[in-house]
Design a protein around this motif. Structure first.
Motif, PDB file in Angstrom:
ATOM      1  N   GLN A 142      49.375  98.496 -13.869  1.00  0.00           N
ATOM      2  CA  GLN A 142      50.543  97.623 -13.983  1.00  0.00           C
ATOM      3  C   GLN A 142      51.749  98.377 -14.541  1.00  0.00           C
ATOM      4  OE1 GLN A 142      51.060  93.862 -13.558  1.00  0.00           O
ATOM      5  NE2 GLN A 142      49.720  94.664 -11.956  1.00  0.00           N
ATOM      6  N   MET A 143      51.517  99.231 -15.529  1.00  0.00           N
ATOM      7  CA  MET A 143      52.613 100.041 -16.060  1.00  0.00           C
ATOM      8  C   MET A 143      53.186 100.942 -14.974  1.00  0.00           C
ATOM      9  SD  MET A 143      51.079 101.118 -19.799  1.00  0.00           S
ATOM     10  CE  MET A 143      50.069  99.958 -20.720  1.00  0.00           C
ATOM     11  N   PHE A 144      52.311 101.512 -14.158  1.00  0.00           N
ATOM     12  CA  PHE A 144      52.754 102.341 -13.027  1.00  0.00           C
ATOM     13  C   PHE A 144      53.604 101.509 -12.065  1.00  0.00           C
ATOM     14  CE2 PHE A 144      52.337 104.227  -8.842  1.00  0.00           C
ATOM     15  CZ  PHE A 144      52.435 105.591  -9.076  1.00  0.00           C
ATOM     16  N   ARG A 145      53.141 100.315 -11.745  1.00  0.00           N
ATOM     17  CA  ARG A 145      53.821  99.462 -10.773  1.00  0.00           C
ATOM     18  C   ARG A 145      55.240  99.097 -11.204  1.00  0.00           C
ATOM     19  NH1 ARG A 145      54.989  94.307 -10.454  1.00  0.00           N
ATOM     20  NH2 ARG A 145      53.785  93.729 -12.311  1.00  0.00           N
ATOM     21  N   VAL A 146      55.419  98.753 -12.488  1.00  0.00           N
ATOM     22  CA  VAL A 146      56.733  98.275 -12.927  1.00  0.00           C
ATOM     23  C   VAL A 146      57.717  99.405 -13.215  1.00  0.00           C
ATOM     24  CG1 VAL A 146      55.740  96.140 -13.838  1.00  0.00           C
ATOM     25  CG2 VAL A 146      56.121  98.084 -15.383  1.00  0.00           C
ATOM     26  N   LEU A 147      57.246 100.656 -13.196  1.00  0.00           N
ATOM     27  CA  LEU A 147      58.151 101.792 -13.355  1.00  0.00           C
ATOM     28  C   LEU A 147      58.777 102.160 -12.014  1.00  0.00           C
ATOM     29  CD1 LEU A 147      56.380 104.342 -15.740  1.00  0.00           C
ATOM     30  CD2 LEU A 147      58.671 103.377 -16.048  1.00  0.00           C
ATOM     31  N   ARG A 148      60.018 102.538 -12.041  1.00  0.00           N
ATOM     32  CA  ARG A 148      60.650 103.065 -10.837  1.00  0.00           C
ATOM     33  C   ARG A 148      60.114 104.478 -10.582  1.00  0.00           C
ATOM     34  NH1 ARG A 148      63.777 107.125 -12.204  1.00  0.00           N
ATOM     35  NH2 ARG A 148      64.838 107.201 -14.220  1.00  0.00           N
ATOM     36  N   PRO A 149      60.195 104.989  -9.349  1.00  0.00           N
ATOM     37  CA  PRO A 149      59.816 106.388  -9.113  1.00  0.00           C
ATOM     38  C   PRO A 149      60.628 107.324 -10.015  1.00  0.00           C
ATOM     39  CG  PRO A 149      60.038 105.223  -7.040  1.00  0.00           C
ATOM     40  CD  PRO A 149      60.530 104.277  -8.107  1.00  0.00           C
ATOM     41  N   GLY A 150      59.953 108.246 -10.643  1.00  0.00           N
ATOM     42  CA  GLY A 150      60.593 109.124 -11.614  1.00  0.00           C
ATOM     43  C   GLY A 150      60.626 108.552 -13.012  1.00  0.00           C
ATOM     44  N   GLY A 151      60.150 107.314 -13.172  1.00  0.00           N
ATOM     45  CA  GLY A 151      60.132 106.689 -14.488  1.00  0.00           C
ATOM     46  C   GLY A 151      59.119 107.341 -15.411  1.00  0.00           C
ATOM     47  N   ARG A 152      59.307 107.101 -16.702  1.00  0.00           N
ATOM     48  CA  ARG A 152      58.532 107.799 -17.725  1.00  0.00           C
ATOM     49  C   ARG A 152      57.593 106.850 -18.476  1.00  0.00           C
ATOM     50  NH1 ARG A 152      63.542 108.303 -20.359  1.00  0.00           N
ATOM     51  NH2 ARG A 152      64.261 107.193 -18.510  1.00  0.00           N
ATOM     52  N   LEU A 153      56.477 107.407 -18.924  1.00  0.00           N
ATOM     53  CA  LEU A 153      55.481 106.659 -19.682  1.00  0.00           C
ATOM     54  C   LEU A 153      55.156 107.411 -20.961  1.00  0.00           C
ATOM     55  CD1 LEU A 153      53.150 104.380 -19.701  1.00  0.00           C
ATOM     56  CD2 LEU A 153      51.690 106.235 -18.843  1.00  0.00           C
ATOM     57  N   LEU A 154      55.033 106.662 -22.065  1.00  0.00           N
ATOM     58  CA  LEU A 154      54.524 107.241 -23.309  1.00  0.00           C
ATOM     59  C   LEU A 154      53.474 106.306 -23.876  1.00  0.00           C
ATOM     60  CD1 LEU A 154      55.050 109.620 -25.455  1.00  0.00           C
ATOM     61  CD2 LEU A 154      55.927 107.736 -26.849  1.00  0.00           C
ATOM     62  N   ILE A 155      52.257 106.822 -24.017  1.00  0.00           N
ATOM     63  CA  ILE A 155      51.166 106.093 -24.654  1.00  0.00           C
ATOM     64  C   ILE A 155      50.848 106.797 -25.964  1.00  0.00           C
ATOM     65  CG2 ILE A 155      48.757 105.373 -24.500  1.00  0.00           C
ATOM     66  CD1 ILE A 155      50.360 103.947 -22.452  1.00  0.00           C
ATOM     67  N   ALA A 156      50.770 106.042 -27.047  1.00  0.00           N
ATOM     68  CA  ALA A 156      50.409 106.611 -28.349  1.00  0.00           C
ATOM     69  C   ALA A 156      49.229 105.833 -28.911  1.00  0.00           C
ATOM     70  CB  ALA A 156      51.588 106.558 -29.309  1.00  0.00           C
TER      71      ALA A 156
END
Length: 215
Positions: A142-156
């Protein structure tokens, strides 16, 4: 009784997931846990996420909104943080303290109620271990889906102390779900969801991070 059990509304299991419904107690607990360094720790997390002016940011498992409030001024002008958490009590607490460019809703990471490609940046801090183990892959998708292409993710995530005394203290004060190795907890969830992992490693104050992008 572990302090962690006082904060959670369910029987604690590392796999079962659950919510935190006592925001004031949580704020006190985390302030103690970070030994006065909570602001510094979350500033490091915000910096690792690489927020930019104008970013549309999603904070999954936002809790009391602490990380959101740190990021809010950094993404101005034009940026906005949306926080989502399954606990109405935490969302209410965050909303009452929200800057003008932050808003919060009740919901779960495995069922994000946003259109595809809505966000430039998704962050999630100390939240994955609260999700039921079977829901974690869907949450990352779901996090992947709502990000635009080139969008960034940070999990801590929390990393237990290395020394035996520190581990015993953590076991006394925390719930079982916080005694994991973050590498074991996250496993291959992030690349399996389609992300390209850019960097990962330890941060001060017993934190571990993974930074990734959506191709």
């Amino acid at each position: 009784m572990a302090l962690g059990r006082l904060l959670h509304n369910h029987e604690e299991h590392a796999e079962a997931g659950g919510t935190i419904d006592r925001p004031r107690a949580y704020e006190i607990f985390t302030s103690i846990g970070f030994i006065g360094g909570r602001r510094a720790a979350y500033t490091r997390l915000a910096t690792a996420a690489r927020p930019r002016a104008g970013d549309q940011v999603l904070d999954v498992g936002c809790g009391t909104g602490y990380l959101s409030r740190i990021m809010a001024p950094v993404i101005m002008p034009g940026g906005r943080v949306t926080g989502i958490d399954p606990s109405p009590a935490m969302v209410d607490h965050a909303t009452r303290r929200a800057p003008a460019n932050c808003s919060y809703i009740v919901g779960e990471g495995q069922g994000l109620p946003f259109p595809d490609g809505s966000f430039d940046l998704v962050v999630s801090s100390l939240a994955v271990h609260h999700m039921p183990v079977e829901a974690r892959p869907q949450a990352l998708r779901q996090m992947f889906r709502v990000l635009r292409p080139g969008g960034r993710l940070l999990i801590a995530e929390f990393r237990p102390p290395v020394n035996p005394l520190g581990r015993r203290i953590v076991r006394a004060l925390s719930a079982p779900a916080m005694r994991h190795s973050p590498q074991d907890l996250l496993g291959t969830l992030i690349p399996d969801a389609g992300f390209e992992v850019e960097s990962e490693g330890d941060l001060p104050y017993l934190l571990y991070y993974v930074r990734a992008t959506r191709p």
